[in-house]
Design a protein around this motif. Structure first.
Motif, PDB file in Angstrom:
ATOM      1  N   SER A  20      42.604  49.672  47.412  1.00  0.00           N
ATOM      2  CA  SER A  20      42.712  48.332  47.985  1.00  0.00           C
ATOM      3  C   SER A  20      44.091  47.753  47.677  1.00  0.00           C
ATOM      4  CB  SER A  20      41.610  47.423  47.446  1.00  0.00           C
ATOM      5  OG  SER A  20      41.721  47.299  46.059  1.00  0.00           O
TER       6      SER A  20
ATOM      7  N   SER B   9      39.593  48.896  57.574  1.00  0.00           N
ATOM      8  CA  SER B   9      39.912  47.471  57.587  1.00  0.00           C
ATOM      9  C   SER B   9      38.776  46.689  56.941  1.00  0.00           C
ATOM     10  CB  SER B   9      40.138  46.983  59.019  1.00  0.00           C
ATOM     11  OG  SER B   9      38.912  47.033  59.727  1.00  0.00           O
ATOM     12  N   GLU B  10      39.074  45.495  56.465  1.00  0.00           N
ATOM     13  CA  GLU B  10      38.050  44.709  55.768  1.00  0.00           C
ATOM     14  C   GLU B  10      36.895  44.343  56.688  1.00  0.00           C
ATOM     15  OE1 GLU B  10      39.768  40.464  55.033  1.00  0.00           O
ATOM     16  OE2 GLU B  10      41.367  41.911  54.698  1.00  0.00           O
TER      17      GLU B  10
ATOM     18  N   SER C  45      31.257  40.219  52.995  1.00  0.00           N
ATOM     19  CA  SER C  45      32.550  39.548  53.084  1.00  0.00           C
ATOM     20  C   SER C  45      33.246  39.619  51.737  1.00  0.00           C
ATOM     21  CB  SER C  45      32.366  38.097  53.525  1.00  0.00           C
ATOM     22  OG  SER C  45      31.617  37.407  52.560  1.00  0.00           O
TER      23      SER C  45
ATOM     24  N   HIS D 264      35.340  42.061  50.764  1.00  0.00           N
ATOM     25  CA  HIS D 264      35.846  43.392  50.400  1.00  0.00           C
ATOM     26  C   HIS D 264      37.177  43.606  51.117  1.00  0.00           C
ATOM     27  CE1 HIS D 264      36.269  47.624  49.627  1.00  0.00           C
ATOM     28  NE2 HIS D 264      35.136  47.647  48.943  1.00  0.00           N
ATOM     29  N   GLU D 265      38.169  43.927  50.351  1.00  0.00           N
ATOM     30  CA  GLU D 265      39.497  44.160  50.922  1.00  0.00           C
ATOM     31  C   GLU D 265      39.513  45.426  51.776  1.00  0.00           C
ATOM     32  OE1 GLU D 265      43.039  43.321  48.244  1.00  0.00           O
ATOM     33  OE2 GLU D 265      41.452  43.886  46.834  1.00  0.00           O
ATOM     34  N   SER D 266      40.553  45.555  52.562  1.00  0.00           N
ATOM     35  CA  SER D 266      40.769  46.802  53.280  1.00  0.00           C
ATOM     36  C   SER D 266      41.053  47.902  52.257  1.00  0.00           C
ATOM     37  CB  SER D 266      41.941  46.663  54.258  1.00  0.00           C
ATOM     38  OG  SER D 266      43.137  46.366  53.559  1.00  0.00           O
TER      39      SER D 266
END
Length: 172
Positions: free
Chosen positions: A114, A142-143, A149, A151-153
């Motif tokens: 990430s 991609s996130e 909701s 969670h990073e890419s």
């Protein structure tokens, strides 16, 4: 055994619960089900590695050869106990995996990281320098692909081609 009392070995299924606790304690990785760590330790022991001190698991790398690209080892997670951080244990675990018979034909190492995980980014870039090879990055997931909701890419770090005959000394 290394000079600091750390021993490296292949995991056994019995290590699964302790690996799960290590991942939970690390607090920086996605915690998967205990069952997944049992399977990794049992079915992927040839590409995963344990670091232990005084018979306590203080590090773990989960990895597997990509089914459609067996010359590439994918590193799923690198976990180091907080008491061992900053000592190079993560890189030692990666070396352990790369030196396994199962990875004899490996020319590339991949991992997803990430954007906020600077320590992992540094670890993989350092490994590329050590092998005097490229470290290429690109967005992999991609996130928007993650169901929860926040969670990073995840970016792929692709290192290689690996020259395993090169010195294991860090290149400046």
């Amino acid at each position: 055994m290394s000079s600091d009392g750390i021993r490296f070995r292949a995991p056994r299924k019995e290590d699964g619960p302790e690996v799960w606790r290590l991942i939970k304690k690390a607090g920086t990785l996605d915690l998967n089900s205990p069952y997944s760590y049992l399977m990794l330790c049992d079915m992927f022991s040839d590409t995963c590695a344990i670091a232990e001190e005084d018979e306590t698991v203080v590090g773990f790398v989960s990895a597997f050869l990509l089914p459609d690209s067996p010359n590439t080892v994918f590193i799923w997670q690198v976990a180091v106990d907080p008491s061992q951080r900053g000592k190079g244990l993560g890189k030692q675990l990666l070396r352990e995996v790369l030196n396994r018979n199962a990875c004899k034909g490996v020319r590339f190492l991949e991992a997803t990281v990430s954007p906020s995980n600077r320590p992992s980014q540094s670890l993989f870039r350092s490994l590329a320098r050590e092998h005097r090879t490229a470290c290429r990055t690109r967005e992999r997931y991609s996130e928007e692909l993650f169901p929860s909701s926040g969670h990073e890419s995840e970016w792929t770090f692709r290192i290689g081609p690996l020259n395993k005959k090169e010195s294991t000394e860090e290149v400046q």
